[in-house]
Write a protein that holds these residues in place. Sequence first.
Motif, PDB file in Angstrom:
ATOM      1  N   PRO A  10       0.729  -1.458   0.131  1.00 60.15           N
ATOM      2  CA  PRO A  10      -0.105  -0.190   0.187  1.00 60.15           C
ATOM      3  C   PRO A  10       0.850   0.639  -0.102  1.00 60.15           C
ATOM      4  CG  PRO A  10      -0.489  -1.229   1.811  1.00 60.15           C
ATOM      5  CD  PRO A  10       0.872  -1.802   1.223  1.00 60.15           C
ATOM      6  N   SER A  11       1.914   1.497  -0.316  1.00 61.64           N
ATOM      7  CA  SER A  11       2.817   2.280  -0.529  1.00 61.64           C
ATOM      8  C   SER A  11       4.617   1.894  -0.796  1.00 61.64           C
ATOM      9  CB  SER A  11       3.057   2.379   1.442  1.00 61.64           C
ATOM     10  OG  SER A  11       4.328   3.487   1.684  1.00 61.64           O
ATOM     11  N   PHE A  14       6.871   0.125   2.060  1.00 59.89           N
ATOM     12  CA  PHE A  14       6.270  -1.081   2.441  1.00 59.89           C
ATOM     13  C   PHE A  14       7.622  -2.189   1.939  1.00 59.89           C
ATOM     14  CE2 PHE A  14       2.453  -0.310   4.780  1.00 59.89           C
ATOM     15  CZ  PHE A  14       2.698  -0.090   5.644  1.00 59.89           C
ATOM     16  N   LYS A  16      10.614  -2.940   1.430  1.00 65.61           N
ATOM     17  CA  LYS A  16      11.327  -3.143   1.484  1.00 65.61           C
ATOM     18  C   LYS A  16      10.754  -4.763   2.792  1.00 65.61           C
ATOM     19  CE  LYS A  16      11.364  -0.365   6.008  1.00 65.61           C
ATOM     20  NZ  LYS A  16      12.431   1.116   6.374  1.00 65.61           N
ATOM     21  N   THR A  17       9.949  -4.614   3.254  1.00 63.02           N
ATOM     22  CA  THR A  17       9.553  -6.378   3.838  1.00 63.02           C
ATOM     23  C   THR A  17       8.737  -7.265   2.798  1.00 63.02           C
ATOM     24  OG1 THR A  17       6.671  -5.093   4.159  1.00 63.02           O
ATOM     25  CG2 THR A  17       8.416  -4.780   5.915  1.00 63.02           C
ATOM     26  N   LEU A  18       8.860  -6.456   1.697  1.00 62.71           N
ATOM     27  CA  LEU A  18       8.218  -8.428   0.405  1.00 62.71           C
ATOM     28  C   LEU A  18       9.055  -8.594  -0.345  1.00 62.71           C
ATOM     29  CD1 LEU A  18       5.112  -6.176  -0.604  1.00 62.71           C
ATOM     30  CD2 LEU A  18       5.162  -7.869   1.417  1.00 62.71           C
ATOM     31  N   THR A 156      -4.327   2.131  -3.639  1.00 60.71           N
ATOM     32  CA  THR A 156      -4.748   1.228  -2.790  1.00 60.71           C
ATOM     33  C   THR A 156      -6.035  -0.060  -3.557  1.00 60.71           C
ATOM     34  OG1 THR A 156      -3.900   2.320  -0.924  1.00 60.71           O
ATOM     35  CG2 THR A 156      -5.617   0.237  -0.721  1.00 60.71           C
ATOM     36  N   THR A 173      -1.889 -12.619  -0.348  1.00 60.48           N
ATOM     37  CA  THR A 173      -1.120 -12.763   0.856  1.00 60.48           C
ATOM     38  C   THR A 173      -0.701 -11.609   1.655  1.00 60.48           C
ATOM     39  OG1 THR A 173       0.295 -14.109  -0.584  1.00 60.48           O
ATOM     40  CG2 THR A 173       1.387 -13.599   1.608  1.00 60.48           C
ATOM     41  N   GLU A 174      -0.555 -11.320   2.794  1.00 63.61           N
ATOM     42  CA  GLU A 174      -0.935 -10.691   3.584  1.00 63.61           C
ATOM     43  C   GLU A 174      -1.764  -9.858   4.148  1.00 63.61           C
ATOM     44  OE1 GLU A 174       2.561  -9.417   4.402  1.00 63.61           O
ATOM     45  OE2 GLU A 174       3.784 -10.040   3.811  1.00 63.61           O
ATOM     46  N   ASP A 175      -1.769  -8.966   5.288  1.00 68.63           N
ATOM     47  CA  ASP A 175      -3.051  -7.954   5.441  1.00 68.63           C
ATOM     48  C   ASP A 175      -3.584  -7.124   4.452  1.00 68.63           C
ATOM     49  OD1 ASP A 175      -3.498 -10.797   7.585  1.00 68.63           O
ATOM     50  OD2 ASP A 175      -3.582  -8.902   9.058  1.00 68.63           O
ATOM     51  N   SER A 176      -2.538  -6.494   4.420  1.00 73.03           N
ATOM     52  CA  SER A 176      -2.911  -5.437   3.895  1.00 73.03           C
ATOM     53  C   SER A 176      -3.536  -5.825   2.466  1.00 73.03           C
ATOM     54  CB  SER A 176      -0.922  -4.916   3.495  1.00 73.03           C
ATOM     55  OG  SER A 176      -1.044  -5.610   2.572  1.00 73.03           O
ATOM     56  N   ARG A 178      -5.892  -7.968   1.902  1.00 73.79           N
ATOM     57  CA  ARG A 178      -7.187  -8.176   2.188  1.00 73.79           C
ATOM     58  C   ARG A 178      -7.678  -6.698   2.741  1.00 73.79           C
ATOM     59  NH1 ARG A 178      -9.217 -12.879   0.959  1.00 73.79           N
ATOM     60  NH2 ARG A 178      -7.778 -14.302   0.887  1.00 73.79           N
ATOM     61  N   ILE A 179      -6.763  -5.809   3.213  1.00 71.46           N
ATOM     62  CA  ILE A 179      -7.418  -4.776   3.145  1.00 71.46           C
ATOM     63  C   ILE A 179      -8.282  -3.699   2.158  1.00 71.46           C
ATOM     64  CG2 ILE A 179      -6.779  -2.072   4.658  1.00 71.46           C
ATOM     65  CD1 ILE A 179      -5.824  -4.466   6.441  1.00 71.46           C
ATOM     66  N   THR A 182     -10.835  -5.513   0.643  1.00 71.36           N
ATOM     67  CA  THR A 182     -12.277  -5.119   1.371  1.00 71.36           C
ATOM     68  C   THR A 182     -12.563  -3.141   0.643  1.00 71.36           C
ATOM     69  OG1 THR A 182     -11.597  -6.486   3.119  1.00 71.36           O
ATOM     70  CG2 THR A 182     -13.506  -4.780   3.366  1.00 71.36           C
TER      71      THR A 182
END
Lengths: 247, 247
Positions: A10-11, A14, A16-18, A156, A173-176, A178-179, A182
């Motif tokens: 979403p930005s 993030f 670097k976490t993926l 998003t 994959t990742e809650d982001s 799903r968000i 939604t």
Amino acid sequence: MSKPRVIVCPSPLFLKTLPVKDSIVVVIDILRATTSICVAFGSGAAEIVPLDSIEKCRTYKEKGYLIAGERDGKMIEGFDMGNSPFSFMGEHIRNAKIAMTTTNGTKCIHASRQAYQIIIGAFVNMTAVVNYLRAQGRDVILLAAGWKDKMNLEDTAFGGAVALELENEFLPTEDSTRIAMTLYDAMLKDKRYFIKNATQYEQIIGLNIVEDVKYCLRRDLHEVLPIYQNRKLVDLLAKTKLVNIKR
Amino acid sequence: MSKPRVIVCPSPLFLKTLPVKDSIVVVIDILRATTSICVAFGSGAAEIVPLDSIEKCRTYKEKGYLIAGERDGKMIEGFDMGNSPFSFMGEHIRNAKIAMTTTNGTKCIHASRQAYQIIIGAFVNMTAVVNYLRAQGRDVILLAAGWKDKMNLEDTAFGGAVALELENEFLPTEDSTRIAMTLYDAMLKDKRYFIKNATQYEQIIGLNIVEDVKYCLRRDLHEVLPIYQNRKLVDLLAKTKLVNIKR
């Protein structure tokens, strides 16, 4: 065989976490960079060089490029086009080479340089993006450019829309993710969601780009698939068409 | 007078883009740190020192503190409690001083140290948080701790829930706030949303903490308001009660 993953990032913060390295990254900047890029290829542009500064862009003028960009919603002196998708329609775009300043877009491409591939997504080429990702069957990161590292609704939501399309063949994959799914679902259920909720909506009115926004939220106006190769964007579908013609 | 702002910050990564300095920051780590902190104060704990490492936590044992924490869902040798909210119920907690390892929580508190105030929020003390924020009438940042800098459903949804409660008196600011409000709204409409969508749900089952999760999603079980002062958390409502008794 396990399903490939689909992740909404979403930005750029993030990234670097993926697992960027082996993924196809879809860069998303609906208002208005990635929409305008799709429109330009829809109008037959040959290539687009994305750049982060006005100065770099200006140097492309003498190389025969059309140069495009805005600052604070205004045209830049000496530039051929602004950022509006409507600037990229018409005969002057056919076969043109274009240099375009886009701060968020260039930043996202740079941040994704480890990716397997970088492509450009917007509502106006959404089905082309979805079909391409399905055909590749590889992990996907939908990278919402946002605004100065912050999340925004439209980028998003587009990530969520693509993830919803891919939900059966890919593993969200990742809650982001799903968000984002939604969020897009809520937008589908309430057609006025964006207008009621966009933080920058007053700014949009102030910039007098309401028609731009309406255009940017329309789906599948252009069957193009911009891909980043050798520091520039080209339309993968235009190449394919060309190959077909040659045969 | 203009309304104070309410902002949902969906990950500590975004804090640097927000006006932390004059805001009240609500640190949110529903599963399970901030829930357990509320439970501890609900059981009469005197103070809680949040720490980022097992080693630092261990040094508090000889100072007469109860020490609490887990790693990979397992108790740590020599520790008095794990991270489960059920660990913080019972007579042994009354008037206890507690040192607690919580990686995400400590990181969030550290990242918010410029804030006007730092308080602790969870579904189990939600109304106490909302009432306090209303009474203060100051800008609010609802900081979702997430998981290793990533967004998660439960912390973002709690931010959205508080923003929805404050919507009339405060100005929801940033698209991330709208996204969080939309998420909580979707969760209200579909009671099984969390179970169907949480990325870590299989991990939750694996860790055998389903009862913990159910507890953490319940509202208003504890009328407590943990606030961070002088490197430790105390219950602001416990103090208030004491003052009332003295009068």
